[in-house]
Design a protein around this motif. Sequence first.
Motif, mmCIF file in Angstrom:
data_model
loop_
_atom_site.group_PDB
_atom_site.id
_atom_site.type_symbol
_atom_site.label_atom_id
_atom_site.label_comp_id
_atom_site.label_asym_id
_atom_site.label_seq_id
_atom_site.Cartn_x
_atom_site.Cartn_y
_atom_site.Cartn_z
ATOM 1 N N LEU A 44 5.167 28.731 65.202
ATOM 2 C CA LEU A 44 4.449 29.307 64.077
ATOM 3 C C LEU A 44 2.939 29.296 64.331
ATOM 4 N N SER A 45 2.452 28.171 64.865
ATOM 5 C CA SER A 45 1.030 28.074 65.173
ATOM 6 C C SER A 45 0.639 29.113 66.206
ATOM 7 N N THR A 46 1.457 29.246 67.225
ATOM 8 C CA THR A 46 1.157 30.233 68.274
ATOM 9 C C THR A 46 1.176 31.656 67.712
ATOM 10 N N SER A 47 2.177 31.924 66.858
ATOM 11 C CA SER A 47 2.284 33.269 66.272
ATOM 12 C C SER A 47 1.065 33.591 65.414
ATOM 13 N N LEU A 48 0.626 32.617 64.624
ATOM 14 C CA LEU A 48 -0.558 32.842 63.787
ATOM 15 C C LEU A 48 -1.799 33.063 64.653
ATOM 16 N N MET A 49 -1.901 32.284 65.729
ATOM 17 C CA MET A 49 -3.031 32.443 66.626
ATOM 18 C C MET A 49 -3.014 33.835 67.261
ATOM 19 N N GLN A 50 -1.847 34.284 67.698
ATOM 20 C CA GLN A 50 -1.737 35.605 68.316
ATOM 21 C C GLN A 50 -2.064 36.710 67.318
ATOM 22 N N MET A 51 -1.737 36.433 66.030
ATOM 23 C CA MET A 51 -2.065 37.411 64.999
ATOM 24 C C MET A 51 -3.582 37.610 64.907
ATOM 25 N N LEU A 52 -4.335 36.486 64.984
ATOM 26 C CA LEU A 52 -5.790 36.580 64.937
ATOM 27 C C LEU A 52 -6.365 37.273 66.155
ATOM 28 N N LEU A 53 -5.751 37.019 67.286
ATOM 29 C CA LEU A 53 -6.303 37.521 68.544
ATOM 30 C C LEU A 53 -5.687 38.839 68.977
ATOM 31 N N ASP A 54 -4.901 39.463 68.134
ATOM 32 C CA ASP A 54 -4.241 40.712 68.482
ATOM 33 C C ASP A 54 -5.288 41.752 68.895
ATOM 34 N N SER A 55 -5.067 42.390 70.024
ATOM 35 C CA SER A 55 -6.035 43.357 70.541
ATOM 36 C C SER A 55 -6.170 44.577 69.653
ATOM 37 N N GLU A 56 -5.121 44.880 68.898
ATOM 38 C CA GLU A 56 -5.191 46.035 68.006
ATOM 39 C C GLU A 56 -6.027 45.743 66.757
ATOM 40 N N LEU A 57 -6.243 44.448 66.499
ATOM 41 C CA LEU A 57 -7.078 44.072 65.361
ATOM 42 C C LEU A 57 -8.548 44.131 65.794
ATOM 43 N N LYS A 58 -9.288 45.075 65.213
ATOM 44 C CA LYS A 58 -10.657 45.308 65.678
ATOM 45 C C LYS A 58 -11.709 44.582 64.840
ATOM 46 N N GLN A 59 -11.414 44.284 63.583
ATOM 47 C CA GLN A 59 -12.419 43.651 62.743
ATOM 48 C C GLN A 59 -11.751 42.710 61.755
ATOM 49 N N ILE A 60 -12.448 41.611 61.433
ATOM 50 C CA ILE A 60 -11.945 40.602 60.518
ATOM 51 C C ILE A 60 -13.100 40.201 59.599
ATOM 52 N N SER A 61 -12.810 40.176 58.326
ATOM 53 C CA SER A 61 -13.840 39.740 57.349
ATOM 54 C C SER A 61 -13.732 38.237 57.133
ATOM 55 N N MET A 62 -14.786 37.692 56.595
ATOM 56 C CA MET A 62 -14.769 36.269 56.300
ATOM 57 C C MET A 62 -13.741 35.970 55.216
ATOM 58 N N GLY A 63 -13.558 36.899 54.274
ATOM 59 C CA GLY A 63 -12.527 36.698 53.248
ATOM 60 C C GLY A 63 -11.147 36.586 53.870
ATOM 61 N N ALA A 64 -10.902 37.418 54.880
ATOM 62 C CA ALA A 64 -9.611 37.352 55.575
ATOM 63 C C ALA A 64 -9.451 36.021 56.289
ATOM 64 N N VAL A 65 -10.542 35.550 56.895
ATOM 65 C CA VAL A 65 -10.479 34.249 57.570
ATOM 66 C C VAL A 65 -10.176 33.151 56.564
ATOM 67 N N GLN A 66 -10.786 33.234 55.409
ATOM 68 C CA GLN A 66 -10.535 32.231 54.381
ATOM 69 C C GLN A 66 -9.081 32.301 53.884
ATOM 70 N N GLN A 67 -8.572 33.539 53.740
ATOM 71 C CA GLN A 67 -7.168 33.677 53.319
ATOM 72 C C GLN A 67 -6.238 33.111 54.390
ATOM 73 N N PHE A 68 -6.566 33.400 55.616
ATOM 74 C CA PHE A 68 -5.758 32.898 56.744
ATOM 75 C C PHE A 68 -5.790 31.365 56.766
ATOM 76 N N ASN A 69 -6.938 30.813 56.415
ATOM 77 C CA ASN A 69 -7.106 29.368 56.369
ATOM 78 C C ASN A 69 -6.199 28.745 55.310
ATOM 79 N N LEU A 70 -6.036 29.430 54.161
ATOM 80 C CA LEU A 70 -5.132 28.939 53.126
ATOM 81 C C LEU A 70 -3.690 28.848 53.656
ATOM 82 N N ASP A 71 -3.283 29.876 54.439
ATOM 83 C CA ASP A 71 -1.928 29.843 55.011
ATOM 84 C C ASP A 71 -1.763 28.686 55.989
#
Length: 822
Positions: free
Chosen positions: A682-709
């Motif tokens: 699960l940890s690896t999958s979440l990490m890969q989700m953040l580092l996905d090459s198709e993901l071009k931009q991330i907001s701080m709000g998204a990071v905070q939401q991801f942090n809650l998960d």
Amino acid sequence: MCCVGGVGSYSDTGKSGACGTMLEEETDQTYENVLAEIQSFELPIEATLRSVYDDQPNAHKKFMEKLDACIRNHDKEIEKMCNFHHQGFVDAITELLKVRTDAEKLKVQVTDTNRRFQDAGKEVIVHTEDIIRCRIQQRNITTVVEKLQLCLPVLEMYSKLKEQMSAKRYYSALKTMEQLENVYFPWVSQYRFCQLMIENLPKLREDIKEISMSDLKDFLESIRKHSDKIGETAMKQAQHQKTFSVSLQKQNKMKFGKNMYINHDRIPEERNETVLKHSLEEEDENEEEVLTVQDLVDFSPVYRCLHIYSVLGDEETFENYYRKQRKKQARLVLQPQSNMHETVDGYRRYFTQIVGFFVVEDHILHVTQGLVTRAYTDELWNMALSKIIAVLRAHSSYCTDPDLVLELKNLIVIFADTLQGYGFPVNRLFDLLFEIRDQYNETLLKKWAGVFRDIFEEDNYSPIPIVNEEEYKIVISKFPFQDPDLEKQSFPKKFPMSQSVPHIYIQVKEFIYASLKFSESLHRSSTEIDDMLRKSTNLLLTRTLSSCLLNLIRKPHIGLTELVQIIINTTHLEQACKYLEDFITNITNISQETVHTTRLYGLSTFKDARHAAEGEIYTKLNQKIDEFVQLADYDWTMSEPDGRASGYLMDLINFLRSIFQVFTHLPGKVAQTACMSACQHLSTSLMQMLLDSELKQISMGAVQQFNLDVIQCELFASSEPVPGFQGDTLQLAFIDLRQLLDLFMVWDWSTYLADYGQPASKYLRVNPNTALTLLEKMKDTSKKNNIFAQFRKNDRDKQKLIETVVKQLRSLVNERSSQRSL
């Protein structure tokens, strides 16, 4: 004497002189001797007269003079005598004249009497001729009778010869011919009929040879057609001879089976008794039906032909012909049918024909002298044995039914025992049985593979529910399960294993029974049988059952609950292996402590299956996690977090909690490993989700939401879903994510860059590449939704700081790449 005197006086007056006188005297003496010989009436006188004429010239004249002088002297003497007897002559004439009349009367009477005698003699003559004729006939008849009496034995013997030929008693006919030639024909050899008989005997001999050879051919053809019946009878006889020992063997096994149990592993006694009773009934029936080979085969054509050729002095020709024809028949008998391997009847027909062939040859060997020899039969058997082994080895390889292979084995044993009883070596056949045993084991393994597959397909992979004592005893009778805690529980209750476990255990025992069947009648020791049973059982466990378990584990429809139950099942099956070893020990009476006793490999088999199941659990659990993660729907440009964890993550955590509740039946390490593996994945999958090459931009709000998960994941890890973890071991699965998110949440880049590479660094688990990738996704302000658009309004210095951090991170990454290349 007058003649002599006359000759002498003629000599005295004829000549003068001394010499002439002497010659004349000699001549006169010669003539006198001749005359004396003539007067003596000794005939013939040709030689005497020839001596007179051949003596000297003028002898005839002189002789005639001498003869005339002699005649004259005789005439004078006759005249004197007549004169002296004249009166008597006159008287005689007178008397004759007197009796003349009487003589005439007598003549008439004699004539009449002669006539009457002649008339009376005619009838006598006729009867005499008849008598003579009858005497001649009687003499002829006597002669004929004598000749017939001489010929009758010959004719009777020849008639007997014809009768013997008609009755096909050819050997007796040859003996009769021999008697005719040596004894009877010499008596009548002068007769023509005897010559005809003598000329006809060679033809009869040839006819006998041809007829006897024809009978032999008919016999050989009949033997070829009825070889299977002869072989079947011989095999029944051999089997009948073993009936008593086999019955005792079965009785011993039945008695031994009454006490053979290990934790309710009983051998079915009723089945043994039924089989034994049925077997004995069949043997009793066979005992009444079994006939001898002599009852089925009339060997008289062989005997007759052999005797006939022996008498004719052509025994070698007959032997060569017989052996040549039988070798041809042997090749035909040894040629199998193409579909022989499809049914047991094909094998049975093949064996009975071969047995019938060699039983006939063995009989011929013992009842005839020289027709076949032991060396000939041994050579024929060795040739046949090589062919038989090649045929059986080829056709048995096509057999896929273990029952057919077992029946083939039984046929081979009966076949070998039968021929061994007739003195033929069969060791190679028993060696072949060991090859067929391997084939039998392979077919058993294939059959039991299907059985195991069916058991696994029918299993519900749930603990066995028990509602009363009766059901509990039924399960215990099938499977050696011991659990004091379960026994103390009240009904209803559950066994930890599923239905497949007792079924598998029963089928393994059935496999041992099936494997044992092949070992019967192989003349092997208990140690060898024990070794064979253990080896075949090991193959069943290590190959068949293991393969079925692995295939089952890898099936897509097998879920985590089923995999957990499979692990529990293999644990109990592993524990039952010792009972299987005891089961084999009770069958063979070979202690497990014996040095060469093979151990069962069930422990490693079930351990491997468990490891595979555990690995499959990890894989499927990760796949399930991936399915939940794929449901994630983050708004990576959101300005503010939702204030609660994502729904997909909460569903995932709830799923993991329920699954780990099921894992409580697993061994502790398995559950802990599964839980750790799930958290790491699960940890690896979440990490890969953040580092996905198709993901071009991330907001701080998204990071905070991801942090809650991630916080929910950490809470799940700290709640100890599986007992046995020490401290925060499970939380360490999310340490990489936690340090990365803390770095971005606190924005403590100076500390990260200053402490990087230090063992006590606060962000030791944060990789520069990871941080750079994520930071670049947050740095891009060229797009409308870039989070740093507000920074340009509020604090442009922070944007410069980010660019500075990015440059430093790139420098750090390049430095690490250089160090790795060195």
